[in-house]
Design a protein around this motif. Structure first.
Motif, short mmCIF file in Angstrom:
data_model
loop_
_atom_site.label_atom_id
_atom_site.label_comp_id
_atom_site.label_asym_id
_atom_site.label_seq_id
_atom_site.Cartn_x
_atom_site.Cartn_y
_atom_site.Cartn_z
N ASN A 115 0.84 -1.19 0.00
CA ASN A 115 0.00 0.00 0.00
C ASN A 115 0.87 1.24 0.00
O ASN A 115 1.91 1.27 0.68
CB ASN A 115 -0.91 0.01 1.23
N PHE A 117 0.93 5.47 0.49
CA PHE A 117 0.22 6.59 1.09
C PHE A 117 0.90 7.89 0.67
O PHE A 117 2.10 8.06 0.86
CB PHE A 117 0.23 6.46 2.62
N ARG A 122 -0.38 7.90 7.04
CA ARG A 122 -1.19 6.68 7.15
C ARG A 122 -2.34 6.93 8.12
O ARG A 122 -2.80 6.04 8.79
CB ARG A 122 -0.33 5.52 7.63
N CYS A 127 -5.51 3.43 1.29
CA CYS A 127 -4.26 3.80 0.63
C CYS A 127 -4.57 4.60 -0.63
O CYS A 127 -5.67 4.54 -1.17
CB CYS A 127 -3.44 2.56 0.31
N GLN A 130 -1.80 1.12 -4.85
CA GLN A 130 -1.52 -0.24 -4.41
C GLN A 130 -0.68 -0.93 -5.48
O GLN A 130 -0.87 -0.68 -6.68
CB GLN A 130 -2.80 -1.03 -4.17
#
Length: 192
Positions: A115, A117, A122, A127, A130
């Protein structure tokens, strides 16, 4: 093709094309004993290089342009649960916040899922991007909306001969920052 959504804070217009761009990624450094990548465009011109001048390449990696100017510093997050990497523009100061981070979330058989960010945050469970695959030799990068924004696979020679696992073909969709994608590819390779 689906519309690609992205965070404008990640865009560096110098490395952003309106059309899909194909790169050859060679998992070899320009340095004799270095561990890194060398990235060429479809004309065979050097575009990016990835190296680490420190003795321990496991904790920090540098993404540079063809002239050796530092674009991103990628660092393993210390004391984090799981495998997490953070990206900083140029040479970061101690107080600087990352512009994006990547965390390995799952490993299903030989496939990894990571994931990504934006802004290194976070705070939400959702997210922004990916990555699915193994990066050895293929993976796909998706936006939060499920659109494919980049794909990596083993490169085939013109005569349909597969090259080694260290030669990859990277396709970056139009409107996506190629520096950002290279940063993701490097970090994903580190956690895979």
């Amino acid at each position: 093709m689906a519309q690609v959504h992205h965070h404008s804070s990640l865009i560096d217009h110098k490395f952003c094309s309106t059309l899909s761009t194909v790169f050859t990624v060679w998992k070899k450094s320009l340095l004799l004993d270095g561990k890194g990548f060398t990235v060429f465009n479809s004309l065979g011109n050097l575009v990016f290089r990835v190296d680490n001048y420190a003795s321990n390449a496991k904790n920090e990696v540098l993404l540079m342009d063809d002239a050796g100017h530092l674009l991103l510093t990628l660092r393993r997050k210390r004391w984090s649960v799981g495998k997490r990497w953070e990206a900083f523009r140029g040479d970061p100061m101690e107080t600087e916040k990352p512009i994006f981070s990547l965390t390995r979330s799952l490993r299903i058989s030989n496939k990894n899922i990571a994931n990504v960010f934006a802004n290194g945050s976070r705070k939400t469970k959702l997210c922004d991007y990916q990555i699915k695959g193994s990066c050895k030799p293929s993976c796909t990068i998706f936006s939060a909306f499920g659109d494919i924004i980049a794909q990596v696979k083993r490169k085939e020679a013109k005569s349909d001969i597969m090259l080694g696992n260290d030669v990859l073909s990277l396709v970056v969709e139009g409107g996506v920052d190629q520096t950002f994608i290279m940063g993701l590819l490097i970090m994903f390779n580190q956690i895979s």
